[in-house]
Scaffold this motif. Structure first.
Motif, PDB file in Angstrom:
ATOM      1  N   LEU A  12     -75.383 -41.220  36.861  1.00  0.00           N
ATOM      2  CA  LEU A  12     -74.234 -41.909  37.460  1.00  0.00           C
ATOM      3  C   LEU A  12     -73.065 -40.946  37.677  1.00  0.00           C
ATOM      4  N   GLY A  13     -72.851 -40.032  36.749  1.00  0.00           N
ATOM      5  CA  GLY A  13     -71.722 -39.116  36.825  1.00  0.00           C
ATOM      6  C   GLY A  13     -71.799 -38.129  37.969  1.00  0.00           C
ATOM      7  N   GLU A  14     -72.986 -37.925  38.535  1.00  0.00           N
ATOM      8  CA  GLU A  14     -73.119 -36.977  39.635  1.00  0.00           C
ATOM      9  C   GLU A  14     -72.407 -37.453  40.896  1.00  0.00           C
ATOM     10  N   PHE A  15     -72.141 -38.731  40.985  1.00  0.00           N
ATOM     11  CA  PHE A  15     -71.559 -39.295  42.203  1.00  0.00           C
ATOM     12  C   PHE A  15     -70.082 -39.612  42.049  1.00  0.00           C
ATOM     13  N   GLN A  16     -69.496 -39.233  40.887  1.00  0.00           N
ATOM     14  CA  GLN A  16     -68.069 -39.399  40.691  1.00  0.00           C
ATOM     15  C   GLN A  16     -67.532 -38.118  40.065  1.00  0.00           C
ATOM     16  N   LEU A  17     -66.874 -37.296  40.882  1.00  0.00           N
ATOM     17  CA  LEU A  17     -66.416 -35.993  40.427  1.00  0.00           C
ATOM     18  C   LEU A  17     -65.250 -36.124  39.452  1.00  0.00           C
ATOM     19  N   THR A  18     -65.188 -35.196  38.501  1.00  0.00           N
ATOM     20  CA  THR A  18     -64.130 -35.233  37.494  1.00  0.00           C
ATOM     21  C   THR A  18     -62.975 -34.305  37.831  1.00  0.00           C
ATOM     22  N   ARG A  19     -63.166 -33.419  38.797  1.00  0.00           N
ATOM     23  CA  ARG A  19     -62.113 -32.466  39.159  1.00  0.00           C
ATOM     24  C   ARG A  19     -61.773 -32.603  40.632  1.00  0.00           C
ATOM     25  N   ASN A  20     -60.497 -32.431  40.928  1.00  0.00           N
ATOM     26  CA  ASN A  20     -60.046 -32.462  42.311  1.00  0.00           C
ATOM     27  C   ASN A  20     -59.876 -31.035  42.810  1.00  0.00           C
ATOM     28  N   SER A  21     -59.991 -30.846  44.109  1.00  0.00           N
ATOM     29  CA  SER A  21     -59.726 -29.525  44.658  1.00  0.00           C
ATOM     30  C   SER A  21     -58.217 -29.318  44.730  1.00  0.00           C
ATOM     31  N   VAL A  22     -57.786 -28.106  44.443  1.00  0.00           N
ATOM     32  CA  VAL A  22     -56.361 -27.788  44.413  1.00  0.00           C
ATOM     33  C   VAL A  22     -55.966 -27.163  45.737  1.00  0.00           C
ATOM     34  N   GLU A  23     -54.918 -27.687  46.342  1.00  0.00           N
ATOM     35  CA  GLU A  23     -54.364 -27.107  47.561  1.00  0.00           C
ATOM     36  C   GLU A  23     -52.933 -26.697  47.229  1.00  0.00           C
ATOM     37  N   HIS A  24     -52.699 -25.411  47.108  1.00  0.00           N
ATOM     38  CA  HIS A  24     -51.386 -24.928  46.721  1.00  0.00           C
ATOM     39  C   HIS A  24     -50.430 -24.986  47.906  1.00  0.00           C
ATOM     40  N   GLY A  25     -49.224 -25.443  47.623  1.00  0.00           N
ATOM     41  CA  GLY A  25     -48.203 -25.510  48.653  1.00  0.00           C
ATOM     42  C   GLY A  25     -47.359 -24.259  48.645  1.00  0.00           C
ATOM     43  N   GLN A  26     -46.159 -24.378  49.143  1.00  0.00           N
ATOM     44  CA  GLN A  26     -45.250 -23.233  49.179  1.00  0.00           C
ATOM     45  C   GLN A  26     -44.586 -23.070  47.829  1.00  0.00           C
ATOM     46  N   ALA A  27     -44.023 -21.895  47.595  1.00  0.00           N
ATOM     47  CA  ALA A  27     -43.370 -21.598  46.326  1.00  0.00           C
ATOM     48  C   ALA A  27     -42.181 -22.513  46.122  1.00  0.00           C
ATOM     49  N   TYR A  45     -66.092 -43.942  35.019  1.00  0.00           N
ATOM     50  CA  TYR A  45     -64.862 -43.284  34.578  1.00  0.00           C
ATOM     51  C   TYR A  45     -64.954 -41.797  34.853  1.00  0.00           C
ATOM     52  N   ASN A  46     -63.927 -41.233  35.498  1.00  0.00           N
ATOM     53  CA  ASN A  46     -63.943 -39.809  35.831  1.00  0.00           C
ATOM     54  C   ASN A  46     -62.960 -39.005  34.987  1.00  0.00           C
ATOM     55  N   GLY A  47     -62.429 -39.598  33.930  1.00  0.00           N
ATOM     56  CA  GLY A  47     -61.472 -38.911  33.071  1.00  0.00           C
ATOM     57  C   GLY A  47     -60.060 -39.398  33.278  1.00  0.00           C
ATOM     58  N   GLN A  48     -59.798 -40.015  34.416  1.00  0.00           N
ATOM     59  CA  GLN A  48     -58.467 -40.551  34.704  1.00  0.00           C
ATOM     60  C   GLN A  48     -58.523 -42.023  35.088  1.00  0.00           C
ATOM     61  N   SER A  49     -59.526 -42.406  35.865  1.00  0.00           N
ATOM     62  CA  SER A  49     -59.607 -43.781  36.339  1.00  0.00           C
ATOM     63  C   SER A  49     -61.060 -44.150  36.579  1.00  0.00           C
ATOM     64  N   PHE A  50     -61.290 -45.424  36.795  1.00  0.00           N
ATOM     65  CA  PHE A  50     -62.620 -45.911  37.120  1.00  0.00           C
ATOM     66  C   PHE A  50     -62.771 -45.931  38.634  1.00  0.00           C
ATOM     67  N   GLU A  51     -63.747 -45.223  39.148  1.00  0.00           N
ATOM     68  CA  GLU A  51     -63.993 -45.159  40.583  1.00  0.00           C
ATOM     69  C   GLU A  51     -65.326 -45.830  40.897  1.00  0.00           C
ATOM     70  N   ARG A  52     -65.351 -46.552  42.012  1.00  0.00           N
ATOM     71  CA  ARG A  52     -66.552 -47.308  42.386  1.00  0.00           C
ATOM     72  C   ARG A  52     -67.667 -46.402  42.904  1.00  0.00           C
ATOM     73  N   VAL A  53     -68.881 -46.714  42.464  1.00  0.00           N
ATOM     74  CA  VAL A  53     -70.085 -46.040  42.930  1.00  0.00           C
ATOM     75  C   VAL A  53     -71.101 -47.128  43.259  1.00  0.00           C
ATOM     76  N   ARG A  54     -71.443 -47.242  44.543  1.00  0.00           N
ATOM     77  CA  ARG A  54     -72.474 -48.208  44.944  1.00  0.00           C
ATOM     78  C   ARG A  54     -73.806 -47.472  44.949  1.00  0.00           C
ATOM     79  N   VAL A  55     -74.783 -47.983  44.210  1.00  0.00           N
ATOM     80  CA  VAL A  55     -76.055 -47.300  44.029  1.00  0.00           C
ATOM     81  C   VAL A  55     -76.963 -47.578  45.222  1.00  0.00           C
ATOM     82  N   GLU A  56     -77.396 -46.510  45.872  1.00  0.00           N
ATOM     83  CA  GLU A  56     -78.318 -46.560  46.994  1.00  0.00           C
ATOM     84  C   GLU A  56     -79.688 -46.095  46.520  1.00  0.00           C
TER      85      GLU A  56
END
Length: 141
Positions: A112-127, A93-104
């Motif tokens: 486990l949490g190191e391989f599923q980021l909790t924040r997304n990068s923000v790309e700002h659009g136009q005003a 769980y990353n705070g919003q949804s469950f994301e798959r992590v296959r353990v190598e």
């Protein structure tokens, strides 16, 4: 750093601090804890929480084929990755949804949490509508 403490591949075979994956999977939890980095080792020596113990039992009961179709769902981002988890798929769980992590094998000794980021990068659009005149300025490249 001496060769026995390196994590990596010698030839085609994975080794973790001088032990092959098969050797690591045969070791007891306390013996594996001695090989892990300090923070993970201490958390295991203090004792896993009840939730972590349940997750460990669930992982021991499943095999690779079962988890490929239905991963083990968990909120435990602070669970250390043990050699028993290699090949299994977790839904972390990353705070919003469950994301798959296959353990190598290379993930041993991390959380486990190191391989599923909790924040997304923000790309700002136009005003947008209602923006001030100065914020509407978009420089030409």
């Amino acid at each position: 750093m001496s060769q026995e403490y390196r994590t990596g591949r010698e030839g085609d075979e994975f080794t973790y601090r001088g032990h092959t994956l098969e050797e690591l999977q045969d070791l007891e939890l306390e013996e594996v804890a001695e090989l892990l980095p300090a923070r993970k080792r201490r958390s295991i020596e203090r004792g896993l929480t009840i939730e972590q113990q349940k997750l460990l039992e669930k992982a021991r009961g499943k095999d690779e084929q079962e988890t490929a179709n239905s991963p083990i769902r968990t909120h435990l981002r602070d669970m250390p990755i043990l050699p028993e988890f290699v090949g299994l798929t977790f839904a972390v769980y990353n705070g919003q949804s469950f994301e798959r992590v296959r353990v190598e094998p290379e993930m041993i000794g991390h959380y486990l949490g190191e391989f599923q980021l909790t924040r997304n990068s923000v790309e700002h659009g136009q005003a947008g509508i209602g923006a001030t005149r100065s914020s509407k300025f978009v420089p030409l490249k």
